[in-house]
Design a protein around this motif. Structure first.
Motif, PDB file in Angstrom:
ATOM      1  N   ILE A   1       0.854  -1.194   0.000  1.00  0.00           N
ATOM      2  CA  ILE A   1       0.000   0.000   0.000  1.00  0.00           C
ATOM      3  C   ILE A   1       0.884   1.236   0.000  1.00  0.00           C
ATOM      4  O   ILE A   1       1.872   1.307   0.737  1.00  0.00           O
ATOM      5  CB  ILE A   1      -0.918   0.012   1.234  1.00  0.00           C
ATOM      6  N   GLU A   2       0.543   2.201  -0.820  1.00  0.00           N
ATOM      7  CA  GLU A   2       1.203   3.505  -0.815  1.00  0.00           C
ATOM      8  C   GLU A   2       0.246   4.523  -0.211  1.00  0.00           C
ATOM      9  O   GLU A   2      -0.857   4.718  -0.715  1.00  0.00           O
ATOM     10  CB  GLU A   2       1.608   3.925  -2.228  1.00  0.00           C
ATOM     11  N   VAL A   3       0.693   5.137   0.867  1.00  0.00           N
ATOM     12  CA  VAL A   3      -0.109   6.140   1.565  1.00  0.00           C
ATOM     13  C   VAL A   3       0.449   7.524   1.238  1.00  0.00           C
ATOM     14  O   VAL A   3       1.659   7.750   1.345  1.00  0.00           O
ATOM     15  CB  VAL A   3      -0.076   5.917   3.088  1.00  0.00           C
ATOM     16  N   THR A   4      -0.411   8.429   0.825  1.00  0.00           N
ATOM     17  CA  THR A   4       0.009   9.803   0.534  1.00  0.00           C
ATOM     18  C   THR A   4      -0.268  10.674   1.747  1.00  0.00           C
ATOM     19  O   THR A   4      -1.411  10.820   2.175  1.00  0.00           O
ATOM     20  CB  THR A   4      -0.733  10.361  -0.689  1.00  0.00           C
ATOM     21  N   LEU A   5       0.791  11.253   2.303  1.00  0.00           N
ATOM     22  CA  LEU A   5       0.686  12.075   3.497  1.00  0.00           C
ATOM     23  C   LEU A   5       0.345  13.525   3.131  1.00  0.00           C
ATOM     24  O   LEU A   5       0.421  13.899   1.952  1.00  0.00           O
ATOM     25  CB  LEU A   5       1.999  11.986   4.276  1.00  0.00           C
ATOM     26  N   PRO A   6      -0.062  14.336   4.097  1.00  0.00           N
ATOM     27  CA  PRO A   6      -0.560  15.691   3.789  1.00  0.00           C
ATOM     28  C   PRO A   6       0.376  16.551   2.956  1.00  0.00           C
ATOM     29  O   PRO A   6      -0.077  17.385   2.166  1.00  0.00           O
ATOM     30  CB  PRO A   6      -0.784  16.298   5.178  1.00  0.00           C
ATOM     31  N   ASP A   7       1.709  16.371   3.113  1.00  0.00           N
ATOM     32  CA  ASP A   7       2.644  17.192   2.343  1.00  0.00           C
ATOM     33  C   ASP A   7       3.115  16.515   1.060  1.00  0.00           C
ATOM     34  O   ASP A   7       4.055  16.978   0.413  1.00  0.00           O
ATOM     35  CB  ASP A   7       3.847  17.583   3.196  1.00  0.00           C
ATOM     36  N   GLY A   8       2.467  15.410   0.687  1.00  0.00           N
ATOM     37  CA  GLY A   8       2.809  14.727  -0.559  1.00  0.00           C
ATOM     38  C   GLY A   8       3.789  13.582  -0.409  1.00  0.00           C
ATOM     39  O   GLY A   8       3.985  12.807  -1.347  1.00  0.00           O
ATOM     40  N   VAL A   9       4.435  13.464   0.741  1.00  0.00           N
ATOM     41  CA  VAL A   9       5.342  12.343   0.995  1.00  0.00           C
ATOM     42  C   VAL A   9       4.551  11.040   0.996  1.00  0.00           C
ATOM     43  O   VAL A   9       3.397  11.006   1.447  1.00  0.00           O
ATOM     44  CB  VAL A   9       6.066  12.537   2.355  1.00  0.00           C
ATOM     45  N   LYS A  10       5.155   9.966   0.491  1.00  0.00           N
ATOM     46  CA  LYS A  10       4.475   8.671   0.434  1.00  0.00           C
ATOM     47  C   LYS A  10       5.113   7.692   1.411  1.00  0.00           C
ATOM     48  O   LYS A  10       6.325   7.667   1.585  1.00  0.00           O
ATOM     49  CB  LYS A  10       4.510   8.094  -0.983  1.00  0.00           C
ATOM     50  N   ARG A  11       4.265   6.894   2.047  1.00  0.00           N
ATOM     51  CA  ARG A  11       4.704   5.779   2.878  1.00  0.00           C
ATOM     52  C   ARG A  11       4.264   4.492   2.186  1.00  0.00           C
ATOM     53  O   ARG A  11       3.089   4.343   1.851  1.00  0.00           O
ATOM     54  CB  ARG A  11       4.068   5.846   4.263  1.00  0.00           C
ATOM     55  N   THR A  12       5.209   3.554   2.028  1.00  0.00           N
ATOM     56  CA  THR A  12       4.863   2.259   1.440  1.00  0.00           C
ATOM     57  C   THR A  12       4.833   1.212   2.547  1.00  0.00           C
ATOM     58  O   THR A  12       5.796   1.091   3.321  1.00  0.00           O
ATOM     59  CB  THR A  12       5.876   1.843   0.363  1.00  0.00           C
ATOM     60  N   ILE A  13       3.727   0.489   2.633  1.00  0.00           N
ATOM     61  CA  ILE A  13       3.541  -0.537   3.660  1.00  0.00           C
ATOM     62  C   ILE A  13       3.409  -1.884   2.948  1.00  0.00           C
ATOM     63  O   ILE A  13       2.537  -2.057   2.089  1.00  0.00           O
ATOM     64  CB  ILE A  13       2.292  -0.253   4.509  1.00  0.00           C
ATOM     65  N   PHE A  14       4.271  -2.830   3.303  1.00  0.00           N
ATOM     66  CA  PHE A  14       4.310  -4.129   2.633  1.00  0.00           C
ATOM     67  C   PHE A  14       3.574  -5.191   3.450  1.00  0.00           C
ATOM     68  O   PHE A  14       3.612  -5.198   4.690  1.00  0.00           O
ATOM     69  CB  PHE A  14       5.768  -4.567   2.438  1.00  0.00           C
ATOM     70  N   PHE A  15       2.935  -6.117   2.716  1.00  0.00           N
ATOM     71  CA  PHE A  15       2.215  -7.227   3.326  1.00  0.00           C
ATOM     72  C   PHE A  15       2.684  -8.545   2.707  1.00  0.00           C
ATOM     73  O   PHE A  15       3.143  -8.572   1.562  1.00  0.00           O
ATOM     74  CB  PHE A  15       0.703  -7.073   3.117  1.00  0.00           C
ATOM     75  N   ASN A  16       2.557  -9.628   3.487  1.00  0.00           N
ATOM     76  CA  ASN A  16       2.811 -10.957   2.947  1.00  0.00           C
ATOM     77  C   ASN A  16       1.644 -11.378   2.059  1.00  0.00           C
ATOM     78  O   ASN A  16       0.583 -10.752   2.066  1.00  0.00           O
ATOM     79  CB  ASN A  16       2.994 -11.960   4.088  1.00  0.00           C
ATOM     80  N   LYS A  17       1.848 -12.455   1.313  1.00  0.00           N
ATOM     81  CA  LYS A  17       0.798 -12.892   0.384  1.00  0.00           C
ATOM     82  C   LYS A  17      -0.483 -13.304   1.100  1.00  0.00           C
ATOM     83  O   LYS A  17      -1.565 -13.268   0.510  1.00  0.00           O
ATOM     84  CB  LYS A  17       1.319 -14.045  -0.472  1.00  0.00           C
ATOM     85  N   ASP A  18      -0.360 -13.711   2.372  1.00  0.00           N
ATOM     86  CA  ASP A  18      -1.563 -14.081   3.125  1.00  0.00           C
ATOM     87  C   ASP A  18      -2.263 -12.867   3.734  1.00  0.00           C
ATOM     88  O   ASP A  18      -3.250 -12.998   4.456  1.00  0.00           O
ATOM     89  CB  ASP A  18      -1.225 -15.097   4.216  1.00  0.00           C
ATOM     90  N   GLY A  19      -1.748 -11.667   3.455  1.00  0.00           N
ATOM     91  CA  GLY A  19      -2.376 -10.444   3.947  1.00  0.00           C
ATOM     92  C   GLY A  19      -1.852  -9.953   5.270  1.00  0.00           C
ATOM     93  O   GLY A  19      -2.274  -8.891   5.754  1.00  0.00           O
ATOM     94  N   SER A  20      -0.919 -10.672   5.883  1.00  0.00           N
ATOM     95  CA  SER A  20      -0.350 -10.232   7.159  1.00  0.00           C
ATOM     96  C   SER A  20       0.696  -9.144   6.927  1.00  0.00           C
ATOM     97  O   SER A  20       1.345  -9.096   5.876  1.00  0.00           O
ATOM     98  CB  SER A  20       0.277 -11.418   7.906  1.00  0.00           C
TER      99      SER A  20
END
Length: 232
Positions: free
Chosen positions: A168-187
């Motif tokens: 998942i890529e999250v766009t923060l208020p100032d435009g910076v992005k956070r990428t959050i990784f998950f395993n294939k089982d969704g964890s």
């Protein structure tokens, strides 16, 4: 004496005829202004400052409506399971298929269930891409803590078909992005971090609340529903 009187009478008649032929005055731009103003006031021409307008179209890039983030005017309309959208006209709002929840400064606000806006979630269409993006779905998630920010909503997009698992890529208020990784089982797996911005030194953790993953990076907190990560 008589000829002089005849000339004067003829001159007077000519003046009368010429005066009667004078064209009527055309309306000025000021005369037309009230009508133009009435038309212009029927709907706002631009997005008001009272709304946090995000993206360049909803549900697809280039569309007339926009995603609306949290402000004092919209805090009561936000819902984890829906996207709050705003439209400058009631006709455009009706096309979204959601529920009209209010109007702010002439903008019609519509709550659109996330399942209605996410292709590939049991709708028989396959896990399609959101037009103009690499994401399989987009929508707001709850977020807080970035540079001390209070709890609110951040725009996010998910790629479900990555080789190593969804991210998942999250766009923060100032435009910076956070990428959050998950395993294939969704964890939950991890965050993308870097030495340059100091995130590499921040502690990473996760927990579960019902069907939601709570991912934290330092003081930052992100709440990601399972349905957003994997579809349904």
């Amino acid at each position: 004496m008589c000829p002089r009187i005849r000339i004067s009478l003829i001159s007077f008649a000519v003046v009368l005829v010429v005066s009667g032929c004078k064209p009527a005055a055309e309306p000025t731009s000021q005369d037309a202004a009230p009508a133009d103003s009435a038309v212009a006031s029927a709907a706002p021409a631009t997005w008001p400052a009272s709304l946090n307008v995000m993206g360049d179209g909803f549900p697809n890039a280039g569309d007339a409506c926009r995603r609306i983030g949290e402000t004092e005017a919209t805090v009561n309309y936000l819902d984890d399971s829906a996207t709050l959208a705003g439209c400058l006209s009631a006709d455009e709002a009706a096309k979204l298929g959601g529920t009209v929840v209010g109007t702010v400064d002439g903008v019609t606000l519509v709550s659109v269930p996330n399942t209605a806006a996410i292709p590939g979630d049991g709708d028989g269409q396959g896990d399609a891409k959101v037009a103009g993006t690499d994401y399989n779905a987009t929508g707001p998630i709850r977020c807080s803590g970035y540079k001390g920010a209070a709890a609110g909503m951040c725009e996010a997009g998910v790629v479900r078909d990555a080789e190593t698992g969804p991210y998942i890529e999250v766009t923060l208020p100032d435009g910076v992005k956070r990428t959050i990784f998950f395993n294939k089982d969704g964890s939950f797996l991890s965050f993308s971090t870097a030495q340059a911005d100091g995130t590499a030194a921040m502690p990473i953790s996760s927990s579960r609340e019902g069907d939601t993953t709570i991912a934290t990076l330092g003081t930052e907190r992100y709440e990601i529903p399972d349905v957003f990560v994997q579809g349904d």
